[in-house]
Design a protein around this motif. Sequence first.
Motif, PDB file in Angstrom:
ATOM      1  N   GLU A  83       0.805  -1.219   0.000  1.00 57.88           N
ATOM      2  CA  GLU A  83       0.000   0.000   0.000  1.00 57.88           C
ATOM      3  C   GLU A  83       0.842   1.275   0.000  1.00 57.88           C
ATOM      4  OE1 GLU A  83      -3.668   0.876  -0.846  1.00 57.88           O
ATOM      5  OE2 GLU A  83      -3.137  -1.157  -0.266  1.00 57.88           O
ATOM      6  N   ALA A  84       1.939   1.277   0.727  1.00 54.82           N
ATOM      7  CA  ALA A  84       2.785   2.476   0.782  1.00 54.82           C
ATOM      8  C   ALA A  84       3.318   2.853  -0.597  1.00 54.82           C
ATOM      9  CB  ALA A  84       3.943   2.270   1.758  1.00 54.82           C
ATOM     10  N   PHE A  85       3.679   1.860  -1.393  1.00 54.32           N
ATOM     11  CA  PHE A  85       4.158   2.109  -2.753  1.00 54.32           C
ATOM     12  C   PHE A  85       3.074   2.785  -3.582  1.00 54.32           C
ATOM     13  CE2 PHE A  85       4.357   0.522  -7.171  1.00 54.32           C
ATOM     14  CZ  PHE A  85       5.561   1.075  -7.564  1.00 54.32           C
ATOM     15  N   TRP A  86       1.863   2.220  -3.551  1.00 57.05           N
ATOM     16  CA  TRP A  86       0.760   2.771  -4.348  1.00 57.05           C
ATOM     17  C   TRP A  86       0.370   4.164  -3.843  1.00 57.05           C
ATOM     18  CZ3 TRP A  86       0.880   0.260  -8.533  1.00 57.05           C
ATOM     19  CH2 TRP A  86       1.150  -1.103  -8.553  1.00 57.05           C
ATOM     20  N   ASN A  87       0.413   4.365  -2.525  1.00 61.73           N
ATOM     21  CA  ASN A  87       0.082   5.684  -1.970  1.00 61.73           C
ATOM     22  C   ASN A  87       1.096   6.736  -2.409  1.00 61.73           C
ATOM     23  OD1 ASN A  87      -2.204   4.726  -0.673  1.00 61.73           O
ATOM     24  ND2 ASN A  87      -1.157   4.401   1.266  1.00 61.73           N
ATOM     25  N   GLN A  88       2.369   6.364  -2.443  1.00 62.31           N
ATOM     26  CA  GLN A  88       3.410   7.290  -2.892  1.00 62.31           C
ATOM     27  C   GLN A  88       3.174   7.676  -4.356  1.00 62.31           C
ATOM     28  OE1 GLN A  88       7.325   5.602  -3.065  1.00 62.31           O
ATOM     29  NE2 GLN A  88       8.253   7.484  -3.816  1.00 62.31           N
ATOM     30  N   LEU A  89       2.865   6.691  -5.193  1.00 60.18           N
ATOM     31  CA  LEU A  89       2.591   6.974  -6.600  1.00 60.18           C
ATOM     32  C   LEU A  89       1.366   7.868  -6.758  1.00 60.18           C
ATOM     33  CD1 LEU A  89       3.280   3.563  -8.370  1.00 60.18           C
ATOM     34  CD2 LEU A  89       4.801   5.530  -8.120  1.00 60.18           C
ATOM     35  N   ALA A  90       0.335   7.597  -5.970  1.00 57.83           N
ATOM     36  CA  ALA A  90      -0.883   8.417  -6.035  1.00 57.83           C
ATOM     37  C   ALA A  90      -0.576   9.859  -5.645  1.00 57.83           C
ATOM     38  CB  ALA A  90      -1.962   7.829  -5.126  1.00 57.83           C
ATOM     39  N   HIS A  91       0.257  10.033  -4.642  1.00 52.94           N
ATOM     40  CA  HIS A  91       0.637  11.390  -4.222  1.00 52.94           C
ATOM     41  C   HIS A  91       1.389  12.108  -5.347  1.00 52.94           C
ATOM     42  CE1 HIS A  91       1.931  14.685  -1.691  1.00 52.94           C
ATOM     43  NE2 HIS A  91       3.169  14.473  -2.106  1.00 52.94           N
ATOM     44  N   GLN A  92       2.321  11.419  -5.975  1.00 51.01           N
ATOM     45  CA  GLN A  92       3.086  12.019  -7.068  1.00 51.01           C
ATOM     46  C   GLN A  92       2.176  12.398  -8.234  1.00 51.01           C
ATOM     47  OE1 GLN A  92       6.041   9.027  -7.900  1.00 51.01           O
ATOM     48  NE2 GLN A  92       7.283   9.562  -6.136  1.00 51.01           N
ATOM     49  N   LEU A  93       1.236  11.515  -8.581  1.00 49.15           N
ATOM     50  CA  LEU A  93       0.312  11.816  -9.676  1.00 49.15           C
ATOM     51  C   LEU A  93      -0.571  13.004  -9.314  1.00 49.15           C
ATOM     52  CD1 LEU A  93      -0.658  10.990 -12.493  1.00 49.15           C
ATOM     53  CD2 LEU A  93      -2.325   9.483 -11.374  1.00 49.15           C
ATOM     54  N   SER A  94      -1.039  13.045  -8.091  1.00 53.48           N
ATOM     55  CA  SER A  94      -1.877  14.153  -7.636  1.00 53.48           C
ATOM     56  C   SER A  94      -1.140  15.488  -7.736  1.00 53.48           C
ATOM     57  CB  SER A  94      -2.317  13.904  -6.188  1.00 53.48           C
ATOM     58  OG  SER A  94      -3.085  14.974  -5.710  1.00 53.48           O
ATOM     59  N   GLU A  95       0.103  15.503  -7.305  1.00 53.38           N
ATOM     60  CA  GLU A  95       0.897  16.734  -7.371  1.00 53.38           C
ATOM     61  C   GLU A  95       1.120  17.169  -8.822  1.00 53.38           C
ATOM     62  OE1 GLU A  95       1.863  18.736  -4.732  1.00 53.38           O
ATOM     63  OE2 GLU A  95       0.446  17.391  -3.737  1.00 53.38           O
ATOM     64  N   GLY A  96       1.401  16.211  -9.682  1.00 52.38           N
ATOM     65  CA  GLY A  96       1.588  16.523 -11.096  1.00 52.38           C
ATOM     66  C   GLY A  96       0.322  17.071 -11.734  1.00 52.38           C
ATOM     67  N   PHE A  97      -0.816  16.466 -11.415  1.00 56.79           N
ATOM     68  CA  PHE A  97      -2.095  16.949 -11.944  1.00 56.79           C
ATOM     69  C   PHE A  97      -2.387  18.358 -11.436  1.00 56.79           C
ATOM     70  CE2 PHE A  97      -4.458  12.688 -12.916  1.00 56.79           C
ATOM     71  CZ  PHE A  97      -3.578  12.436 -13.955  1.00 56.79           C
ATOM     72  N   LYS A  98      -2.126  18.595 -10.151  1.00 50.76           N
ATOM     73  CA  LYS A  98      -2.359  19.935  -9.585  1.00 50.76           C
ATOM     74  C   LYS A  98      -1.519  20.985 -10.299  1.00 50.76           C
ATOM     75  CE  LYS A  98      -3.547  18.447  -4.918  1.00 50.76           C
ATOM     76  NZ  LYS A  98      -3.049  18.322  -3.539  1.00 50.76           N
ATOM     77  N   ALA A  99      -0.332  20.579 -10.737  1.00 48.66           N
ATOM     78  CA  ALA A  99       0.568  21.501 -11.446  1.00 48.66           C
ATOM     79  C   ALA A  99       0.195  21.649 -12.923  1.00 48.66           C
ATOM     80  CB  ALA A  99       2.012  21.021 -11.313  1.00 48.66           C
ATOM     81  N   GLY A 100      -0.805  20.882 -13.362  1.00 50.17           N
ATOM     82  CA  GLY A 100      -1.237  20.976 -14.755  1.00 50.17           C
ATOM     83  C   GLY A 100      -0.408  20.144 -15.721  1.00 50.17           C
ATOM     84  N   ASP A 101       0.439  19.276 -15.198  1.00 49.06           N
ATOM     85  CA  ASP A 101       1.292  18.433 -16.033  1.00 49.06           C
ATOM     86  C   ASP A 101       0.639  17.060 -16.201  1.00 49.06           C
ATOM     87  OD1 ASP A 101       3.390  17.354 -17.466  1.00 49.06           O
ATOM     88  OD2 ASP A 101       4.677  17.077 -15.704  1.00 49.06           O
ATOM     89  N   TYR A 102      -0.426  17.011 -16.974  1.00 51.45           N
ATOM     90  CA  TYR A 102      -1.235  15.798 -17.069  1.00 51.45           C
ATOM     91  C   TYR A 102      -0.505  14.665 -17.784  1.00 51.45           C
ATOM     92  CZ  TYR A 102      -4.512  19.371 -15.724  1.00 51.45           C
ATOM     93  OH  TYR A 102      -5.112  20.406 -15.076  1.00 51.45           O
ATOM     94  N   THR A 103      -0.040  14.918 -18.979  1.00 51.01           N
ATOM     95  CA  THR A 103       0.649  13.865 -19.725  1.00 51.01           C
ATOM     96  C   THR A 103       1.947  13.478 -19.032  1.00 51.01           C
ATOM     97  OG1 THR A 103      -0.321  14.549 -21.826  1.00 51.01           O
ATOM     98  CG2 THR A 103       1.692  13.254 -21.939  1.00 51.01           C
ATOM     99  N   GLY A 104       2.742  14.443 -18.654  1.00 50.91           N
ATOM    100  CA  GLY A 104       4.022  14.161 -18.001  1.00 50.91           C
ATOM    101  C   GLY A 104       3.848  13.365 -16.723  1.00 50.91           C
ATOM    102  N   SER A 105       2.823  13.698 -15.956  1.00 49.76           N
ATOM    103  CA  SER A 105       2.562  12.976 -14.710  1.00 49.76           C
ATOM    104  C   SER A 105       2.185  11.528 -14.978  1.00 49.76           C
ATOM    105  CB  SER A 105       1.439  13.662 -13.930  1.00 49.76           C
ATOM    106  OG  SER A 105       1.826  14.961 -13.573  1.00 49.76           O
TER     107      SER A 105
END
Length: 144
Positions: A89-111
């Motif tokens: 779960e910790a691995f998946w949670n870390q990835l989810a956090h990274q994707l969330s931050e990327g989406f918030k920054a508007g970097d959809y494809t890159g994220s």
Amino acid sequence: MNANQFIATIADQQVIQAIQSAEAQTSGELRVFVTDKFVEDPVSEAWKTFARLNMQDTAQRNAVLIFVGPKARKFAIVADEGIHHFCKEAFWNQLAHQLSEGFKAGDYTGSLVRLIEEIGRALAAHFPRLEADANELPNEVLRD
């Protein structure tokens, strides 16, 4: 950004190339699904989509689905039991956090590309590609 803009912003070809590159190193399978429906519970919807796409039918039960619901501004990453056995779960949670931050920054494809690369590395570590491996699932970005 509204949901339609989000959907239009994702560069399918870059995402597909990332999936192909990741899958070249592993027997694992990756898929990206973007829904234009409003979803309350992205995890539940992701599992329904996972089943509808028969992702549980991979030989080693090592498929991963990235489910994105831009209207609700939600997403989920779900993995079959084969890969989930190794990546907790910790691995998946870390990835989810990274994707969330990327989406918030508007970097959809890159994220999405970076997420696919990370998942690909995890899949390759536990399910390296063998000579006889075949691509079990299509690589295109799916939408409904």
